[in-house]
Scaffold this active site. Structure first.
Site, short mmCIF file in Angstrom:
data_model
loop_
_atom_site.label_atom_id
_atom_site.label_comp_id
_atom_site.label_asym_id
_atom_site.label_seq_id
_atom_site.Cartn_x
_atom_site.Cartn_y
_atom_site.Cartn_z
NE ARG A 36 7.60 -0.77 9.25
CZ ARG A 36 6.32 -0.63 8.65
NH1 ARG A 36 6.19 -0.28 7.58
NH2 ARG A 36 5.51 -1.07 9.38
NE ARG B 142 3.18 -4.77 11.13
CZ ARG B 142 4.29 -5.01 10.17
NH1 ARG B 142 5.26 -5.49 10.37
NH2 ARG B 142 4.07 -4.43 9.00
NE ARG C 163 -2.80 -0.99 11.15
CZ ARG C 163 -1.89 -0.55 10.29
NH1 ARG C 163 -2.31 0.70 9.67
NH2 ARG C 163 -0.95 -1.09 10.25
CE LYS D 182 -2.18 -0.87 4.05
NZ LYS D 182 -1.52 -2.09 4.25
NE ARG E 3 8.15 -3.29 5.32
CZ ARG E 3 6.65 -2.98 5.64
NH1 ARG E 3 5.97 -2.47 4.44
NH2 ARG E 3 5.95 -3.13 6.47
P1 ADP Z 1 1.92 -1.97 8.03
O1 ADP Z 1 0.91 -1.71 7.26
O2 ADP Z 1 3.12 -2.39 7.20
O3 ADP Z 1 1.59 -3.08 9.17
P2 ADP Z 1 1.93 0.76 9.05
O4 ADP Z 1 3.16 1.55 8.63
O5 ADP Z 1 0.78 0.99 8.47
O6 ADP Z 1 2.49 -0.75 8.62
O7 ADP Z 1 1.73 0.88 10.38
C1 ADP Z 1 2.90 0.24 11.43
C2 ADP Z 1 2.29 0.33 13.02
O8 ADP Z 1 1.63 1.82 13.19
C3 ADP Z 1 0.89 -0.36 13.29
O9 ADP Z 1 1.44 -1.79 13.62
C4 ADP Z 1 0.26 0.42 14.42
O10 ADP Z 1 0.93 -0.14 15.76
C5 ADP Z 1 0.58 1.91 14.12
N1 ADP Z 1 -0.57 2.19 13.24
C6 ADP Z 1 -0.58 2.76 11.97
N2 ADP Z 1 -1.81 3.13 11.62
C7 ADP Z 1 -2.72 2.92 12.55
C8 ADP Z 1 -4.02 3.00 12.90
N3 ADP Z 1 -4.68 3.74 11.86
N4 ADP Z 1 -4.64 2.80 14.00
C9 ADP Z 1 -3.56 2.25 15.12
N5 ADP Z 1 -2.29 2.11 14.95
C10 ADP Z 1 -1.70 2.46 13.73
#
Ligand code: ADP
Length: 214
Positions: free
Chosen positions: A160, A171, A88, A13, A127
């Site tokens: 990361r 996750r 989310r 994404k 990644r």
């Molecule tokens: P990915 O989609 O690869 O899991 P992201 O970069 O979107 O990674 O998110 C990394 C982390 O940031 C998540 O695992 C969470 O802890 C936090 N996070 C990101 N977006 C949200 C959200 N909308 N609500 C709560 N936590 C979030």
């Protein structure tokens, strides 16, 4: 256009969102990037967010929703945006509706990135990111020109923290329990389009452009 990107972690994404944002000249709003920035700060808030992310859990809704409310009210987001990583869960999706209602607008399109479960683990394991300019690479599908250093600034790439094995599993669990219900949420509203997210970055970008009608 006001677009929400949905899909499991590692579906690509972020990569696609930043390209699409450039093409459509609207901001790419990624809550994960915003939280990573906050987590890098040496203060109480930074430490708390870091802890949550390292466990693969979600940052509390109240904080996340406030952050998005603030970001969507900024001048550059008034003509459209691409939301990546938000909403989310259903609570966040409801809040987003309310935020947009207050701004007198609504979501045009929710795009589901479809990948196989077995691909996700490989994608997250491969990644790498540049700690300086944040460019994202993948050791199989989009490797840097020189071994594990950034093409832009020559800095050694890193993984990361939340891409390490244990966190990845959590996750994925959180995704399954909390994020999956959003397909129904946006499906029922007639806003959901599914898109095959397998293939090269170019192939996927081509499909994405078709989905948004460009
Ligand atoms: P990915 O989609 O690869 O899991 P992201 O970069 O979107 O990674 O998110 C990394 C982390 O940031 C998540 O695992 C969470 O802890 C936090 N996070 C990101 N977006 C949200 C959200 N909308 N609500 C709560 N936590 C979030």
């Amino acid at each position: 256009m006001r677009i929400v990107l949905l899909g499991p972690p590692g579906a690509g994404k972020g990569t696609q969102a930043s390209r699409l944002a450039e093409r459509l000249e609207i901001p790419h709003i990624a809550t994960g990037d915003m939280f990573r920035e906050a987590a890098a700060e040496e203060n109480e808030a930074g430490r708390r967010i870091r802890k949550v992310m390292e466990c693969g859990e979600l940052v509390p809704d109240a904080l996340t929703n406030d952050l998005v409310r603030w970001r969507l009210a900024r001048p550059d987001a008034q003509d459209g945006f691409i939301l990546d990583g938000y909403p989310r869960n259903v609570e966040q999706a409801d809040t987003l509706d309310g935020i947009l209602d207050d701004l007198g607008t609504k979501i045009d399109l929710a795009i589901k990135f479809m990948v196989r479960g077995s691909d996700i683990v490989a994608r997250l394991a491969g990644r790498r990111v540049c700690p300086v300019c944040r460019t994202v690479y993948h050791m199989d599908t989009h490797p840097p020109k020189d071994d594990e250093v950034c093409d832009n600034d020559g800095v050694p790439l890193i993984r990361r923290d939340d891409d390490l094995e244990e966190t990845t599993l959590r996750r994925l669990e959180v995704y399954g329990q909390q994020t999956r219900p959003l397909y129904e949420f946006y499906g029922e509203r007639g806003l959901l389009t599914e898109m095959d997210a397998l293939g090269t970055t170019e192939e996927v970008f081509g499909r994405l452009l078709a989905v948004v009608g460009r």
